[in-house]
Design an enzyme around this catalytic site. Sequence first.
Site, PDB file in Angstrom:
ATOM      1  N   GLY A   1       0.724  -1.286  -0.098  1.00 12.42           N
ATOM      2  CA  GLY A   1      -0.025   0.022  -0.121  1.00 12.42           C
ATOM      3  C   GLY A   1       0.960   1.196  -0.057  1.00 12.42           C
ATOM      4  O   GLY A   1       2.127   1.109   0.390  1.00 12.42           O
TER       5      GLY A   1
ATOM      6  N   GLN B   1       2.996   9.802   1.018  1.00 14.54           N
ATOM      7  CA  GLN B   1       4.386   9.404   1.155  1.00 14.54           C
ATOM      8  C   GLN B   1       5.221   9.517  -0.196  1.00 14.54           C
ATOM      9  O   GLN B   1       6.394   9.313  -0.116  1.00 14.54           O
ATOM     10  CB  GLN B   1       4.212   7.673   1.193  1.00 14.54           C
ATOM     11  CG  GLN B   1       3.574   7.348   2.748  1.00 14.54           C
ATOM     12  CD  GLN B   1       3.565   5.855   2.615  1.00 14.54           C
ATOM     13  OE1 GLN B   1       2.490   5.324   2.275  1.00 14.54           O
ATOM     14  NE2 GLN B   1       4.379   5.291   3.235  1.00 14.54           N
TER      15      GLN B   1
ATOM     16  N   CYS C   1       6.094  -0.216   7.611  1.00 12.42           N
ATOM     17  CA  CYS C   1       5.800   0.817   6.562  1.00 12.42           C
ATOM     18  C   CYS C   1       6.965   1.145   5.779  1.00 12.42           C
ATOM     19  O   CYS C   1       7.795   1.207   6.277  1.00 12.42           O
ATOM     20  CB  CYS C   1       5.327   2.077   7.489  1.00 12.42           C
ATOM     21  SG  CYS C   1       4.974   3.454   6.704  1.00 12.42           S
ATOM     22  N   LEU C   2       6.694   1.754   4.434  1.00 14.24           N
ATOM     23  CA  LEU C   2       7.688   2.032   3.496  1.00 14.24           C
ATOM     24  C   LEU C   2       8.416   3.105   3.964  1.00 14.24           C
ATOM     25  O   LEU C   2       9.497   3.655   3.732  1.00 14.24           O
ATOM     26  CB  LEU C   2       7.121   2.211   2.287  1.00 14.24           C
ATOM     27  CG  LEU C   2       6.651   0.814   1.388  1.00 14.24           C
ATOM     28  CD1 LEU C   2       6.022   1.101   0.204  1.00 14.24           C
ATOM     29  CD2 LEU C   2       7.808  -0.133   1.204  1.00 14.24           C
TER      30      LEU C   2
ATOM     31  N   HIS D   1      -4.241   1.148   7.742  1.00 17.14           N
ATOM     32  CA  HIS D   1      -2.932   1.797   7.725  1.00 17.14           C
ATOM     33  C   HIS D   1      -2.434   3.044   6.632  1.00 17.14           C
ATOM     34  O   HIS D   1      -2.315   4.032   7.103  1.00 17.14           O
ATOM     35  CB  HIS D   1      -2.091   0.666   7.310  1.00 17.14           C
ATOM     36  CG  HIS D   1      -0.323   1.040   7.188  1.00 17.14           C
ATOM     37  ND1 HIS D   1       0.439   0.716   8.090  1.00 17.14           N
ATOM     38  CD2 HIS D   1       0.213   1.785   6.388  1.00 17.14           C
ATOM     39  CE1 HIS D   1       1.697   1.213   7.925  1.00 17.14           C
ATOM     40  NE2 HIS D   1       1.450   1.907   6.879  1.00 17.14           N
ATOM     41  N   GLU D   2      -3.344   2.978   5.453  1.00 15.98           N
ATOM     42  CA  GLU D   2      -3.184   3.853   4.592  1.00 15.98           C
ATOM     43  C   GLU D   2      -4.194   4.891   4.724  1.00 15.98           C
ATOM     44  O   GLU D   2      -3.888   6.227   4.575  1.00 15.98           O
ATOM     45  CB  GLU D   2      -3.594   3.258   3.041  1.00 15.98           C
ATOM     46  CG  GLU D   2      -2.785   2.103   2.600  1.00 15.98           C
ATOM     47  CD  GLU D   2      -1.126   2.257   2.775  1.00 15.98           C
ATOM     48  OE1 GLU D   2      -0.765   3.560   2.651  1.00 15.98           O
ATOM     49  OE2 GLU D   2      -0.458   1.293   3.058  1.00 15.98           O
TER      50      GLU D   2
ATOM     51  N   HIS E   1      -2.429   7.385   7.126  1.00 12.73           N
ATOM     52  CA  HIS E   1      -1.260   7.974   6.382  1.00 12.73           C
ATOM     53  C   HIS E   1      -2.137   9.269   5.996  1.00 12.73           C
ATOM     54  O   HIS E   1      -1.601  10.481   6.097  1.00 12.73           O
ATOM     55  CB  HIS E   1      -0.804   7.486   5.267  1.00 12.73           C
ATOM     56  CG  HIS E   1       0.393   6.465   5.577  1.00 12.73           C
ATOM     57  ND1 HIS E   1       1.578   7.055   6.220  1.00 12.73           N
ATOM     58  CD2 HIS E   1       0.840   5.219   5.186  1.00 12.73           C
ATOM     59  CE1 HIS E   1       2.455   5.963   6.342  1.00 12.73           C
ATOM     60  NE2 HIS E   1       1.919   4.771   5.884  1.00 12.73           N
TER      61      HIS E   1
HETATM   62 NI    NI Z   1       2.819   3.156   5.578  1.00 13.23          NI
END
Ligand code: NI
Length: 170
Positions: A46, A51, A93-94, A135-136, A139
Amino acid sequence: MSVREIKKYPEKILRVKTERVKEFDAELEKLIIDLIETMYAAPGVGLAANQIGVSKQVAVIDVHTAEEKSSLIVLVNPEIVCMEGENSSEEGCLSIPDYTTIVKRAEKVRVKCQDRKGKPFEIEADGLLAKALQHEIDHLNGLFFIDRIGRIKREFFRKRYAREKALSNK
Ligand code: NI
């Protein structure tokens, strides 16, 4: 169309609530394609627009298993309208590389959103997809999964992060 640089904790843009999308135009389409390409290149399951440095309510998710080819979902202006149950599982998380921990979230969610053309739709999900949606959407509201863990674990994360940063600056 390109793979974009992923913003990392603690960059400020990741802490700002993103803006609602009003224009479903070529610019939005380009953002969506960049998000998809950047997510697959990472690779991740995701990615939210902030991001990659764009403060808009857009995210992409693909939690397909090995047997499936793709289960890409494009979310514009997503909103959780219903949450049910409880589920704790490991998250990463990225934007926070090399750190994973157990996060408690709702087991099932219903999300109201729009597609890339502006058409409204709803998703009901459990399992990995429910986790990715929460999660997204976090963000897009300026939150990280580390905001959903206990105080002691968060302190541990902060200390570890500070130590690693000090080491990398040497
Ligand atoms: Ni993330």
